[in-house]
Design an enzyme around this catalytic site. Sequence first.
Site, PDB file in Angstrom:
ATOM      1  N   HIS A 179       0.822  -1.214   0.000  1.00  0.00           N
ATOM      2  CA  HIS A 179       0.000   0.000   0.000  1.00  0.00           C
ATOM      3  C   HIS A 179       0.856   1.263   0.000  1.00  0.00           C
ATOM      4  O   HIS A 179       1.830   1.346   0.742  1.00  0.00           O
ATOM      5  CB  HIS A 179      -0.922  -0.003   1.224  1.00  0.00           C
ATOM      6  CG  HIS A 179      -2.078  -0.918   1.053  1.00  0.00           C
ATOM      7  ND1 HIS A 179      -1.931  -2.294   1.043  1.00  0.00           N
ATOM      8  CD2 HIS A 179      -3.383  -0.678   0.822  1.00  0.00           C
ATOM      9  CE1 HIS A 179      -3.113  -2.847   0.826  1.00  0.00           C
ATOM     10  NE2 HIS A 179      -4.005  -1.893   0.687  1.00  0.00           N
ATOM     11  N   PRO A 180       0.489   2.242  -0.812  1.00  0.00           N
ATOM     12  CA  PRO A 180       1.246   3.499  -0.837  1.00  0.00           C
ATOM     13  C   PRO A 180       0.949   4.327   0.410  1.00  0.00           C
ATOM     14  O   PRO A 180      -0.171   4.277   0.937  1.00  0.00           O
ATOM     15  CB  PRO A 180       0.719   4.210  -2.091  1.00  0.00           C
ATOM     16  CG  PRO A 180      -0.704   3.755  -2.193  1.00  0.00           C
ATOM     17  CD  PRO A 180      -0.694   2.309  -1.734  1.00  0.00           C
ATOM     18  N   SER A 204      -6.317   4.657  -5.618  1.00  0.00           N
ATOM     19  CA  SER A 204      -5.689   5.328  -4.473  1.00  0.00           C
ATOM     20  C   SER A 204      -5.732   6.835  -4.620  1.00  0.00           C
ATOM     21  O   SER A 204      -5.942   7.566  -3.653  1.00  0.00           O
ATOM     22  CB  SER A 204      -4.240   4.841  -4.303  1.00  0.00           C
ATOM     23  OG  SER A 204      -4.233   3.571  -3.702  1.00  0.00           O
ATOM     24  N   GLU A 241      -9.173   7.897  -3.634  1.00  0.00           N
ATOM     25  CA  GLU A 241      -9.397   7.699  -2.192  1.00  0.00           C
ATOM     26  C   GLU A 241      -8.670   8.755  -1.371  1.00  0.00           C
ATOM     27  O   GLU A 241      -9.230   9.353  -0.443  1.00  0.00           O
ATOM     28  CB  GLU A 241      -8.933   6.291  -1.798  1.00  0.00           C
ATOM     29  CG  GLU A 241      -9.874   5.206  -2.283  1.00  0.00           C
ATOM     30  CD  GLU A 241      -9.188   3.864  -2.484  1.00  0.00           C
ATOM     31  OE1 GLU A 241      -7.958   3.740  -2.262  1.00  0.00           O
ATOM     32  OE2 GLU A 241      -9.898   2.919  -2.861  1.00  0.00           O
ATOM     33  N   GLN A 242      -7.415   9.006  -1.724  1.00  0.00           N
ATOM     34  CA  GLN A 242      -6.644   9.973  -0.930  1.00  0.00           C
ATOM     35  C   GLN A 242      -7.197  11.391  -1.136  1.00  0.00           C
ATOM     36  O   GLN A 242      -7.253  12.198  -0.201  1.00  0.00           O
ATOM     37  CB  GLN A 242      -5.157   9.877  -1.284  1.00  0.00           C
ATOM     38  CG  GLN A 242      -4.564   8.531  -0.920  1.00  0.00           C
ATOM     39  CD  GLN A 242      -3.057   8.547  -0.713  1.00  0.00           C
ATOM     40  OE1 GLN A 242      -2.449   9.579  -0.437  1.00  0.00           O
ATOM     41  NE2 GLN A 242      -2.436   7.363  -0.823  1.00  0.00           N
ATOM     42  N   CYS A 254      -8.659   3.105   5.673  1.00  0.00           N
ATOM     43  CA  CYS A 254      -9.556   3.321   4.536  1.00  0.00           C
ATOM     44  C   CYS A 254      -9.829   4.822   4.415  1.00  0.00           C
ATOM     45  O   CYS A 254     -10.582   5.394   5.208  1.00  0.00           O
ATOM     46  CB  CYS A 254     -10.855   2.550   4.759  1.00  0.00           C
ATOM     47  SG  CYS A 254     -12.008   2.722   3.362  1.00  0.00           S
ATOM     48  N   ALA A 255      -9.226   5.438   3.412  1.00  0.00           N
ATOM     49  CA  ALA A 255      -9.293   6.902   3.281  1.00  0.00           C
ATOM     50  C   ALA A 255     -10.683   7.397   2.891  1.00  0.00           C
ATOM     51  O   ALA A 255     -11.036   8.547   3.124  1.00  0.00           O
ATOM     52  CB  ALA A 255      -8.265   7.375   2.254  1.00  0.00           C
TER      53      ALA A 255
END
Length: 172
Positions: free
Chosen positions: A67-68, A84, A87-88, A122-123
């Site tokens: 995961h980053p 991602s 999400e971020q 979980c963003a």
Amino acid sequence: LAIAEVNKLDSEEFIEVFGNVVENCKLAAAAVWSHKPFQDVDHLNQTIADFLDALPQKGKEGVLRCHPDLAGRLAQAGQLTTESTQEQKSAGLDQLTQDELSTLTDLNQQYKVKFGFPFVICARLNKKAAILNGLTERLKHGAEEETLAGVEEVKKICRLRIADIVTSEAKL
Ligand SMILES: NC(=O)NC1=NC(=O)NC1=O
């Protein structure tokens, strides 16, 4: 995709469609394909959750290492996966003040030094304040507990990514 269509995918297509529901972990999709036909989206989610839970400690840590970081090097370089990135962004991590960014970077580094894998949350279910609080809190835990906590977050991320792919019958 309706679940009936999901069940028609051969293994290659299945991996193509679900290969990133667990970030950078095509193995999860490849492993669960043989459980088809899936009754519904919950059955698919449960199958992936069971796969993750059955991994040995090192395997769980490996999934987390795929995961980053949140607002990390890849994020700042614009090299995150599509999922991602979204999400971020949804957690407001693309609008951090310089102070917030240096705090997050420092805490992420401390977490990684302590546990040997990155902090995963979980963003889409946590805005930046909750992320910073979660990171501060979880930094105090033991490695075993954090491996499990991280995998639980991976399952939440996965469930939301699958929901973007599989239309539940209700939405026909
Ligand atoms: N380290 C992380 O928690 N990364 C992430 N969580 C998400 O929900 N998306 C990510 O990229």
